[in-house]
Design a protein around this motif. Structure first.
Motif, PDB file in Angstrom:
ATOM      1  N   SER A 132      33.987  27.414  14.687  1.00 13.84           N
ATOM      2  CA  SER A 132      34.857  28.537  15.021  1.00 13.84           C
ATOM      3  C   SER A 132      36.123  28.452  14.183  1.00 13.84           C
ATOM      4  O   SER A 132      36.414  27.413  13.573  1.00 13.84           O
ATOM      5  N   THR A 133      36.861  29.544  14.163  1.00 12.15           N
ATOM      6  CA  THR A 133      38.121  29.598  13.436  1.00 12.15           C
ATOM      7  C   THR A 133      39.168  30.290  14.301  1.00 12.15           C
ATOM      8  O   THR A 133      38.908  31.371  14.841  1.00 12.15           O
ATOM      9  N   LEU A 134      40.302  29.650  14.424  1.00 15.58           N
ATOM     10  CA  LEU A 134      41.440  30.258  15.101  1.00 15.58           C
ATOM     11  C   LEU A 134      42.309  30.909  14.041  1.00 15.58           C
ATOM     12  O   LEU A 134      42.655  30.277  13.047  1.00 15.58           O
ATOM     13  N   ASN A 161      31.271  35.581  21.771  1.00 14.60           N
ATOM     14  CA  ASN A 161      31.841  36.750  21.103  1.00 14.60           C
ATOM     15  C   ASN A 161      33.216  36.420  20.542  1.00 14.60           C
ATOM     16  O   ASN A 161      33.900  35.539  21.034  1.00 14.60           O
ATOM     17  N   ASN A 162      33.622  37.124  19.519  1.00 14.33           N
ATOM     18  CA  ASN A 162      34.968  36.969  18.992  1.00 14.33           C
ATOM     19  C   ASN A 162      35.966  37.469  20.034  1.00 14.33           C
ATOM     20  O   ASN A 162      35.689  38.422  20.765  1.00 14.33           O
ATOM     21  N   GLU A 163      37.105  36.824  20.086  1.00 20.50           N
ATOM     22  CA  GLU A 163      38.125  37.171  21.059  1.00 20.50           C
ATOM     23  C   GLU A 163      39.463  37.353  20.364  1.00 20.50           C
ATOM     24  O   GLU A 163      39.742  36.708  19.362  1.00 20.50           O
ATOM     25  N   THR A 164      40.273  38.239  20.928  1.00 26.85           N
ATOM     26  CA  THR A 164      41.625  38.463  20.403  1.00 26.85           C
ATOM     27  C   THR A 164      42.576  38.658  21.566  1.00 26.85           C
ATOM     28  O   THR A 164      42.237  39.328  22.540  1.00 26.85           O
ATOM     29  N   ASN A 165      43.752  38.063  21.443  1.00 25.88           N
ATOM     30  CA  ASN A 165      44.817  38.347  22.402  1.00 25.88           C
ATOM     31  C   ASN A 165      46.124  38.461  21.633  1.00 25.88           C
ATOM     32  O   ASN A 165      46.125  38.540  20.391  1.00 25.88           O
ATOM     33  N   GLU A 166      47.234  38.482  22.357  1.00 25.45           N
ATOM     34  CA  GLU A 166      48.524  38.713  21.716  1.00 25.45           C
ATOM     35  C   GLU A 166      48.955  37.547  20.824  1.00 25.45           C
ATOM     36  O   GLU A 166      49.841  37.694  20.001  1.00 25.45           O
ATOM     37  N   LEU A 197      40.000  34.531  17.795  1.00 24.10           N
ATOM     38  CA  LEU A 197      39.036  33.441  17.738  1.00 24.10           C
ATOM     39  C   LEU A 197      37.729  34.005  17.199  1.00 24.10           C
ATOM     40  O   LEU A 197      37.169  34.936  17.798  1.00 24.10           O
ATOM     41  N   ILE A 198      37.281  33.420  16.101  1.00 22.52           N
ATOM     42  CA  ILE A 198      36.024  33.844  15.487  1.00 22.52           C
ATOM     43  C   ILE A 198      35.014  32.724  15.674  1.00 22.52           C
ATOM     44  O   ILE A 198      35.246  31.588  15.224  1.00 22.52           O
ATOM     45  N   ILE A 199      33.918  33.014  16.357  1.00 16.75           N
ATOM     46  CA  ILE A 199      32.879  32.017  16.611  1.00 16.75           C
ATOM     47  C   ILE A 199      31.640  32.421  15.817  1.00 16.75           C
ATOM     48  O   ILE A 199      31.207  33.574  15.881  1.00 16.75           O
ATOM     49  N   THR A 200      31.081  31.484  15.063  1.00 11.39           N
ATOM     50  CA  THR A 200      29.897  31.802  14.268  1.00 11.39           C
ATOM     51  C   THR A 200      28.715  32.121  15.180  1.00 11.39           C
ATOM     52  O   THR A 200      28.682  31.725  16.346  1.00 11.39           O
ATOM     53  N   GLU A 210      55.051  31.089   5.791  1.00 10.41           N
ATOM     54  CA  GLU A 210      55.519  32.012   6.823  1.00 10.41           C
ATOM     55  C   GLU A 210      55.123  33.442   6.477  1.00 10.41           C
ATOM     56  O   GLU A 210      55.236  33.878   5.319  1.00 10.41           O
ATOM     57  N   GLY A 211      54.621  34.157   7.487  1.00  5.86           N
ATOM     58  CA  GLY A 211      54.201  35.532   7.286  1.00  5.86           C
ATOM     59  C   GLY A 211      52.753  35.700   6.884  1.00  5.86           C
ATOM     60  O   GLY A 211      52.194  36.799   6.989  1.00  5.86           O
ATOM     61  N   ARG A 212      52.140  34.628   6.444  1.00  3.98           N
ATOM     62  CA  ARG A 212      50.725  34.680   6.064  1.00  3.98           C
ATOM     63  C   ARG A 212      49.864  34.318   7.268  1.00  3.98           C
ATOM     64  O   ARG A 212      50.332  33.773   8.262  1.00  3.98           O
ATOM     65  N   ALA A 213      48.577  34.610   7.139  1.00  2.00           N
ATOM     66  CA  ALA A 213      47.644  34.250   8.202  1.00  2.00           C
ATOM     67  C   ALA A 213      47.317  32.763   8.107  1.00  2.00           C
ATOM     68  O   ALA A 213      47.104  32.228   7.018  1.00  2.00           O
ATOM     69  N   ALA A 214      47.252  32.127   9.266  1.00  2.00           N
ATOM     70  CA  ALA A 214      46.831  30.730   9.345  1.00  2.00           C
ATOM     71  C   ALA A 214      45.425  30.702   9.940  1.00  2.00           C
ATOM     72  O   ALA A 214      45.204  31.252  11.021  1.00  2.00           O
ATOM     73  N   ASN A 215      44.501  30.112   9.208  1.00  2.00           N
ATOM     74  CA  ASN A 215      43.109  30.025   9.652  1.00  2.00           C
ATOM     75  C   ASN A 215      42.761  28.573   9.914  1.00  2.00           C
ATOM     76  O   ASN A 215      42.660  27.771   8.979  1.00  2.00           O
TER      77      ASN A 215
END
Lengths: 115, 116
Positions: free
Chosen positions: A71-73, A53-58, A62-65, A14-19
């Motif tokens: 890709s990585t969420l 392209n990489n995307e970000t929302n609230e 999303l990182i796409i190679t 909890e509190g860490r980034a999940a990849n």
């Protein structure tokens, strides 16, 4: 239809980034990458999608190679409520693609966020 | 925005009866609606796709006479499970998309059907 490969399960504090990774090596040029998640006994929830392209929302990023084969969420600060099955799905964006309009769900990744 | 509801959330019925499940898009007009089924510990399987005012397109192996789909308006689609049997017990989930929004599918909360 382009298929996706995801690890069956992952843990995150909890509190860490999940990849969450996803491989889609046979993706076509007109196919988007979509991410949904399903919390137990509920309908899937849309998270994010992207083409190249990489995307970000609230909710997530999303990182796409560059070659679009994977890709990585990223959930930047995971909480206990983020525990769910996460689905990475490839879907055509216009008529003529074999996966047009359809979402083909695989087994997804079971993400468990622990205290 | 993009809220999809389903009714009922849970239904128990006797074998041989018919059950109707409603799917509504509450804040947008759904040009296309989809129906999925999910058995325990399995992933979602698409059953059929419907566009407003036209007949549904069923996936291979799904009996169209058993699973009747009506998409009479841009905000409502119904799935009727006719002559339900215990093997039809499952979690039924609908989704809706709007062409103007890039056709992202938004899902309802699901309907749990138990046939005794």
């Amino acid at each position: 239809d382009a298929k996706t490969t995801q690890p069956p399960s992952m843990d995150c504090a909890e509190g860490r980034a999940a990849n969450l990774p996803c491989n889609h090596s046979t993706i076509s040029g007109n196919e988007y990458v979509y991410w949904y998640r399903q919390i137990h006994s509920q309908g899937p929830q849309y998270i994010i999608h992207g083409l190249k392209n990489n995307e970000t929302n609230e909710m997530a990023s999303l990182i796409i190679t560059e070659d679009r084969k994977s890709s990585t969420l990223i959930l930047p600060h995971a909480t206990l409520r983020d525990t769910a099955v996460y689905y990475c799905i490839v879907r055509a964006s216009n008529a003529g693609g074999t996966s047009y309009g359809k979402l083909t769900f695989g087994q997804g990744t079971i993400l468990t966020v622990h205290p | 925005g993009a809220v999809v509801s389903q009714h009922p959330s849970r239904v128990i019925c006797k074998s041989g009866t018919s059950v109707k499940i409603e799917c509504r898009s509450l804040d947008f007009q759904a040009t296309t609606m989809f129906w999925y089924r999910q058995f325990p510990k399995q992933s979602l399987m698409l059953m059929a796709t419907s566009n407003e005012g036209s007949k549904a397109t069923y996936e291979q192996g799904v009996e169209k006479d058993k699973f009747l789909i009506n998409h009479a308006s841009l905000t409502l689609s119904t799935l009727t499970v006719t002559s339900a049997h215990p093997e039809d017990s499952s979690f039924y989930i609908c989704s809706a998309s709007f062409q103007g929004w890039g056709e992202t599918q938004y899902f309802g909360p699901g309907t749990r059907l138990l046939v005794l």
